[in-house]
Design a protein around this motif. Structure first.
Motif, mmCIF file in Angstrom:
data_model
loop_
_atom_site.group_PDB
_atom_site.id
_atom_site.type_symbol
_atom_site.label_atom_id
_atom_site.label_comp_id
_atom_site.label_asym_id
_atom_site.label_seq_id
_atom_site.Cartn_x
_atom_site.Cartn_y
_atom_site.Cartn_z
ATOM 1 N N ALA A 209 16.855 -4.585 46.925
ATOM 2 C CA ALA A 209 15.758 -5.130 46.125
ATOM 3 C C ALA A 209 15.150 -6.362 46.795
ATOM 4 O O ALA A 209 13.930 -6.545 46.796
ATOM 5 C CB ALA A 209 16.255 -5.466 44.727
ATOM 6 N N ALA A 210 16.004 -7.211 47.360
ATOM 7 C CA ALA A 210 15.507 -8.448 47.964
ATOM 8 C C ALA A 210 14.448 -8.155 49.034
ATOM 9 O O ALA A 210 13.447 -8.864 49.150
ATOM 10 C CB ALA A 210 16.675 -9.226 48.562
ATOM 11 N N GLU A 211 14.679 -7.086 49.796
ATOM 12 C CA GLU A 211 13.732 -6.747 50.866
ATOM 13 C C GLU A 211 12.409 -6.218 50.279
ATOM 14 O O GLU A 211 11.326 -6.539 50.770
ATOM 15 C CB GLU A 211 14.384 -5.708 51.772
ATOM 16 N N LEU A 212 12.522 -5.420 49.230
ATOM 17 C CA LEU A 212 11.308 -4.903 48.575
ATOM 18 C C LEU A 212 10.497 -6.053 47.990
ATOM 19 O O LEU A 212 9.274 -6.076 48.060
ATOM 20 C CB LEU A 212 11.670 -3.910 47.463
ATOM 21 N N ARG A 213 11.197 -6.994 47.390
ATOM 22 C CA ARG A 213 10.520 -8.164 46.804
ATOM 23 C C ARG A 213 9.742 -8.926 47.863
ATOM 24 O O ARG A 213 8.619 -9.361 47.622
ATOM 25 C CB ARG A 213 11.559 -9.095 46.156
ATOM 26 N N GLU A 214 10.356 -9.091 49.026
ATOM 27 C CA GLU A 214 9.702 -9.793 50.130
ATOM 28 C C GLU A 214 8.392 -9.109 50.508
ATOM 29 O O GLU A 214 7.334 -9.739 50.625
ATOM 30 C CB GLU A 214 10.625 -9.799 51.363
ATOM 31 N N ALA A 215 8.491 -7.799 50.728
ATOM 32 C CA ALA A 215 7.313 -7.027 51.132
ATOM 33 C C ALA A 215 6.232 -7.124 50.060
ATOM 34 O O ALA A 215 5.031 -7.251 50.364
ATOM 35 C CB ALA A 215 7.703 -5.567 51.363
ATOM 36 N N PHE A 216 6.661 -7.067 48.812
ATOM 37 C CA PHE A 216 5.753 -7.121 47.668
ATOM 38 C C PHE A 216 5.022 -8.468 47.630
ATOM 39 O O PHE A 216 3.795 -8.545 47.541
ATOM 40 C CB PHE A 216 6.595 -6.904 46.399
ATOM 41 N N ALA A 217 5.789 -9.547 47.738
ATOM 42 C CA ALA A 217 5.203 -10.892 47.696
ATOM 43 C C ALA A 217 4.247 -11.089 48.875
ATOM 44 O O ALA A 217 3.132 -11.603 48.722
ATOM 45 C CB ALA A 217 6.313 -11.933 47.728
ATOM 46 N N GLU A 218 4.673 -10.621 50.030
ATOM 47 C CA GLU A 218 3.871 -10.760 51.240
ATOM 48 C C GLU A 218 2.517 -10.062 51.058
ATOM 49 O O GLU A 218 1.468 -10.582 51.451
ATOM 50 C CB GLU A 218 4.654 -10.145 52.424
ATOM 51 N N HIS A 219 2.566 -8.896 50.457
ATOM 52 C CA HIS A 219 1.335 -8.136 50.268
ATOM 53 C C HIS A 219 0.312 -8.939 49.463
ATOM 54 O O HIS A 219 -0.853 -9.022 49.834
ATOM 55 C CB HIS A 219 1.623 -6.810 49.563
ATOM 56 N N TYR A 220 0.748 -9.510 48.368
ATOM 57 C CA TYR A 220 -0.211 -10.232 47.515
ATOM 58 C C TYR A 220 -0.636 -11.558 48.121
ATOM 59 O O TYR A 220 -1.778 -11.979 47.966
ATOM 60 C CB TYR A 220 0.348 -10.391 46.089
ATOM 61 N N ARG A 221 0.282 -12.203 48.842
ATOM 62 C CA ARG A 221 -0.115 -13.441 49.506
ATOM 63 C C ARG A 221 -1.244 -13.156 50.483
ATOM 64 O O ARG A 221 -2.219 -13.888 50.572
ATOM 65 C CB ARG A 221 1.083 -14.050 50.248
ATOM 66 N N GLU A 222 -1.097 -12.057 51.197
ATOM 67 C CA GLU A 222 -2.109 -11.698 52.196
ATOM 68 C C GLU A 222 -3.425 -11.297 51.530
ATOM 69 O O GLU A 222 -4.500 -11.705 51.949
ATOM 70 C CB GLU A 222 -1.591 -10.522 53.021
ATOM 71 N N LEU A 223 -3.299 -10.497 50.453
ATOM 72 C CA LEU A 223 -4.505 -9.991 49.780
ATOM 73 C C LEU A 223 -5.376 -11.143 49.271
ATOM 74 O O LEU A 223 -6.602 -11.087 49.347
ATOM 75 C CB LEU A 223 -4.100 -9.077 48.605
ATOM 76 N N PHE A 224 -4.738 -12.189 48.757
ATOM 77 C CA PHE A 224 -5.509 -13.281 48.155
ATOM 78 C C PHE A 224 -5.676 -14.490 49.070
ATOM 79 O O PHE A 224 -6.236 -15.502 48.650
ATOM 80 C CB PHE A 224 -4.850 -13.707 46.827
ATOM 81 N N ALA A 225 -5.224 -14.332 50.313
ATOM 82 C CA ALA A 225 -5.220 -15.472 51.237
ATOM 83 C C ALA A 225 -6.569 -16.191 51.310
ATOM 84 O O ALA A 225 -6.636 -17.410 51.224
ATOM 85 C CB ALA A 225 -4.766 -15.026 52.607
ATOM 86 N N ASP A 226 -7.640 -15.433 51.465
ATOM 87 C CA ASP A 226 -8.940 -16.086 51.654
ATOM 88 C C ASP A 226 -9.787 -16.059 50.391
ATOM 89 O O ASP A 226 -11.005 -15.985 50.449
ATOM 90 C CB ASP A 226 -9.696 -15.397 52.800
ATOM 91 N N THR A 227 -9.130 -16.090 49.242
ATOM 92 C CA THR A 227 -9.889 -16.026 47.994
ATOM 93 C C THR A 227 -9.656 -17.288 47.168
ATOM 94 O O THR A 227 -8.872 -18.153 47.560
ATOM 95 C CB THR A 227 -9.450 -14.818 47.143
ATOM 96 N N ASP A 228 -10.316 -17.347 46.026
ATOM 97 C CA ASP A 228 -10.136 -18.487 45.131
ATOM 98 C C ASP A 228 -8.935 -18.315 44.211
ATOM 99 O O ASP A 228 -8.718 -19.115 43.312
ATOM 100 C CB ASP A 228 -11.398 -18.689 44.264
ATOM 101 N N VAL A 229 -8.203 -17.232 44.418
ATOM 102 C CA VAL A 229 -7.010 -17.030 43.599
ATOM 103 C C VAL A 229 -5.818 -17.629 44.332
ATOM 104 O O VAL A 229 -5.503 -17.228 45.449
ATOM 105 C CB VAL A 229 -6.770 -15.519 43.346
ATOM 106 N N SER A 230 -5.173 -18.589 43.696
ATOM 107 C CA SER A 230 -4.000 -19.202 44.315
ATOM 108 C C SER A 230 -2.740 -18.639 43.669
ATOM 109 O O SER A 230 -2.644 -18.542 42.446
ATOM 110 C CB SER A 230 -4.034 -20.716 44.122
ATOM 111 N N LEU A 231 -1.765 -18.294 44.514
ATOM 112 C CA LEU A 231 -0.510 -17.744 43.973
ATOM 113 C C LEU A 231 0.598 -18.787 44.027
ATOM 114 O O LEU A 231 1.766 -18.465 43.876
ATOM 115 C CB LEU A 231 -0.120 -16.486 44.749
ATOM 116 N N GLU A 232 0.196 -20.050 44.220
ATOM 117 C CA GLU A 232 1.216 -21.092 44.393
ATOM 118 C C GLU A 232 2.082 -21.313 43.167
ATOM 119 O O GLU A 232 3.253 -21.647 43.289
ATOM 120 C CB GLU A 232 0.539 -22.402 44.794
ATOM 121 N N ALA A 233 1.502 -21.097 42.010
ATOM 122 C CA ALA A 233 2.275 -21.345 40.793
ATOM 123 C C ALA A 233 3.134 -20.143 40.378
ATOM 124 O O ALA A 233 3.845 -20.195 39.377
ATOM 125 C CB ALA A 233 1.332 -21.719 39.660
ATOM 126 N N VAL A 234 3.054 -19.059 41.157
ATOM 127 C CA VAL A 234 3.848 -17.874 40.799
ATOM 128 C C VAL A 234 5.335 -18.160 41.059
ATOM 129 O O VAL A 234 5.696 -18.689 42.108
ATOM 130 C CB VAL A 234 3.403 -16.643 41.630
#
Lengths: 306, 254, 131, 68
Positions: free
Chosen positions: B188-213
């Motif tokens: 699960a830990a590895e899946l979580r990593e991939a999952f988090a990475e995906h969304y960090r990348e998707l919103f990287a250049d947007t006005d949506v910040s995932l810092e508080a997640v």
């Protein structure tokens, strides 16, 4: 641009229209009118089918019913796209009209209250759709519509098959399901008959026919629908106020159309004949579910309370 | 067929129940989108989810679960769906930011299953999921532009709920019972990593910040291994009524 | 006639797919061949070709009146899923020598369009159904 | 933005125009096209931005205007 009379002759002789530049104002107006009715009818069938689809008795039934909704939305999409080519705005048509401005058939202003009614709608109302659209598919002078209808016809065939299969199951399953089916047919059958509008002898002229936007008259279409629906009614031994008249070699109604309809109880008053202008008034003032259905499409939210 | 390691049944049940609810939410929102194309997308995804459920239910039946129970004849609390799907009653942007991470999480979990007899089934599900996830990401991109506040606020809630479905962070290579039993090929830990990475990348250049997640949620002590979530919430009774088809029971054919 | 054997000149035009169905049919007993033929009469509800032509039937097995049909679907969310199940069951159950029919849905191999023969594809096109 | 949708049923067939979708991005247009036109298992499905479609000949035949 040829004269209107010459233009109509050319169309009767098989001329096909591809773009607005080739249309007369009259043609464009008639085309817009029928496309609006068609698009609105497809679109409004989706919210009409929605509640019972989500309450379908099994996962399999649910998948089939949701697929019907998807198809209907797709067919609406096609009609509105064609209207867009004629200068209308798709978004405005769908999201910015008032409920009473929708021109869908009256049948889809009704509440569909149980699964028997839902599958009967697939079997009866979608059949009316097929009859109307296959005529256009075969005969229309408007080429973009003709092309787009290939997808529509194919998918409507599936709705029909789905409706028929379930109607058969309900007719043969138990007395209870059979009775529910009969009750659905009691109001839906005359609704289907009325679907095709004013009889030919009451209608003075029909632009849509003269421009060959469609090929068959109201009575011809109604007869088509009867000749496809009646064998199923007979097979399932369902009571309907119509039969085949051997002498006249066609299906005839056992009441004097048009008659009054009580929308609150979904009951036809066969002994209360009315005029076609009364029918048109009833259609124009819209049926009981009109506002709810338009709201479902336009609201952008879901009401989670059931 | 009855040779799944013990925790696998709950694992697949949670995926299945999440998909039952995905089907339900997609269908519910299939008329409420901002465009006809979005409505059509919802209706299409709903059928695909039901299709997946239909097959997963057969597998669970093979593991001894009762078919009626599987098909919805149970209490709301017995559904092991991701908490993000308990209810979605905001606007369309909230809806999208709720289903998107959940659908993705369920797919990552399926993709991690390492069993030859489920290979074809999972490959086939993946054919549908590719388009679900593409659709969500493409839509999240446009919504990140139109309505970043709603997307961000919703994701702050739904991303941890989706992570809870995948499994707690503590389930790494040495502690994930499914990985340990050989049922999955990644913990699960590895899946979580991939999952988090995906969304960090998707919103990287947007006005949506995932810092508080809260990327570490849920703490393993709060995590229910049967329902794969960290809270006691559940779907509404009304959802169960629809899912189980109770209202039209009379018309059910066997 | 099945897609596998419908090649008019029996020439080397059989595609991979035809081979797929042919292979699956190859070890069928005479009775199982009959069952295949019956299944080849069941139309796909969306397209005017049969379930066999659509390469949806993977295997037919009969033992002591018990028939198992292994089949797959082009899409998992197929709206006609239970209709097709019913069609298969009801068409086979009425036959002499068949007591029970089990439909087993499988995903190995995953159905693909490559399994269709060129004949089936042109049939789909000619019907005008595929535009 | 409007995107025209083109498709081919089988290899060797003509690619034909089957409709359009309205989408805010190329990526979204592709998914919309896949869902909206799911009546076939297409051999090829493609979208083209409407403003990338350049008309060459259409209703009125173009002619060379000679400036005075």
């Amino acid at each position: 641009m040829p004269t209107e009379k010459r233009f109509k002759e050319e169309l009767q002789n098989g001329r096909m229209i591809e773009s607005t530049e080739e249309m007369t104002d009259g043609y464009k107006k008639a085309l817009k009118q029928i496309l609006t009715v068609s698009g609105d009818t497809e679109l409004m069938s989706a919210p009409a089918y929605y509640d019972q689809s989500l309450n379908a008795p099994s996962m399999d039934a649910r998948a089939s019913c949701v697929s019907v909704i998807q198809d209907e939305l797709g067919h609406g999409h096609i009609a509105y796209r064609l209207l867009e080519d004629l200068g209308e705005d798709r978004h405005e048509l769908i999201y910015e009209r008032e409920p009473h401005e929708f021109r869908n058939t009256y049948g889809f202003d009704q509440h569909i209250d149980n699964f028997a009614e839902l599958v009967s709608a697939h079997g009866m109302f979608d059949r009316a759709g097929i009859v109307l659209l296959s005529d256009i598919h075969e005969n229309t002078s408007y080429a973009p519509w003709k092309r787009a209808l290939t997808k529509v016809s194919k998918e409507e065939q599936f709705h029909l098959r789905h409706g028929e299969t379930w109607m058969r199951r309900l007719a043969n399953n138990s007395e209870k399901t059979r009775r529910q089916l009969q009750e659905a047919i009691d109001w839906m059958f005359p609704m289907g008959v009325e679907w095709f509008g004013m009889p030919d002898d009451k209608k003075k002229h029909d632009d849509q026919l003269e421009y060959r936007i469609k090929g068959k008259s109201n009575d011809e279409l109604r007869q088509d629908w009867l000749s496809r629906a009646m064998p199923l009614m007979d097979e399932l031994d369902l009571d309907v106020p119509a039969h085949y008249d051997e002498e006249r070699e066609k299906y005839v109604l056992e009441y004097d159309m048009p008659v009054a309809f009580d929308p609150d109880n979904k009951e036809w008053r066969f002994d209360e004949p009315i005029s076609w202008s009364d029918v048109i008034d009833r259609w124009r003032s819209r049926g009981p579910a009109n506002e709810k259905y338009v709201n479902m499409i336009q609201s952008g939210t879901v009401n989670v309370q059931v | 067929m009855s040779d799944w390691p013990e925790p696998a049944v709950d694992y697949v049940q949670a995926i299945t129940d999440t998909k039952i609810l995905l089907g339900q939410r997609y269908a519910q929102w299939s008329l409420a989108g901002p465009s006809l194309e979005d409505d059509i997308g919802g209706a299409s995804a709903a059928q695909e989810e039901i299709g997946h459920v239909r097959q997963l239910v057969r597998e669970l039946e093979g593991q001894g679960r009762d078919p009626d129970w599987l098909n919805g004849d149970r209490e709301p609390e017995e559904f092991a769906n991701a908490a993000s799907l308990d209810r979605i009653d905001g606007n369309w942007a909230e809806y999208l930011a709720s289903i998107a991470p959940t659908d993705r999480a369920a797919w990552y979990m399926l993709d991690a299953i390492d069993r030859d007899d489920l290979d074809g089934l999972i490959t086939k599900i993946g054919e549908d999921e590719y388009f679900h996830l593409e659709y969500h990401d493409a839509r999240l991109e446009t919504l990140a532009d139109e309505d970043p506040e709603t997307i961000q606020a919703t994701l702050e809630e739904t991303l941890p709920q989706a992570l809870a479905l995948i499994g707690p962070a503590a389930h790494d290579e040495s502690a994930d019972p499914l990985y340990d039993a050989g049922f999955t090929d990644r913990p699960a830990a590895e899946l979580r990593e991939a999952f988090a990475e995906h969304y960090r990348e998707l919103f990287a250049d947007t006005d949506v910040s995932l810092e508080a997640v809260d990327w570490d949620a849920p703490p393993i002590g709060e995590w229910d291994e049967t329902r794969r979530r960290a809270d006691a919430g559940a779907i509404a009774e009304a959802d169960v009524t629809q899912i189980s088809g109770k209202q039209n029971e009379l018309f059910a054919m066997n | 006639m099945s897609s596998a054997s419908s090649d008019p000149d029996g020439a080397a035009t059989t595609s991979l797919s035809g081979e797929f169905v042919a292979e699956r049919r190859a070890d069928a007993s005479a009775f199982e061949q009959q069952l295949w033929d019956v299944l080849d009469e069941i139309p796909d509800p969306h397209i005017p070709v049969s379930l066999v032509e659509m390469a949806m039937i993977y295997d037919v097995d009969e033992a002591d009146g018990h028939v198992t049909v292994e089949m797959s679907f082009p899409c998992m969310g197929c709206p006609a899923y239970d209709m097709i199940h019913n069609d298969v069951e009801s068409c086979l159950t009425v036959l002499d020598g068949v007591d029970e029919v089990d439909v087993e849905v499988v995903w190995d191999p995953v159905w693909s369009k490559d399994m269709l023969t060129p004949e089936v594809r042109s049939k789909m096109n000619e019907s005008g159904i595929s535009l | 933005m409007k995107y025209e949708v083109f498709a081919r049923v089988n290899q060797g067939d003509d690619t034909i125009h089957i409709g359009n979708v309205t989408a805010q991005s190329d990526r979204l247009a592709k998914v919309y096209a896949r869902n909206t036109f799911n009546e076939e298992d297409w051999d090829r499905l493609a979208v083209v931005r409407e403003d990338h479609l350049l008309d060459v000949e259409g209703e009125a035949k173009p002619t060379v205007e000679v400036s005075a």
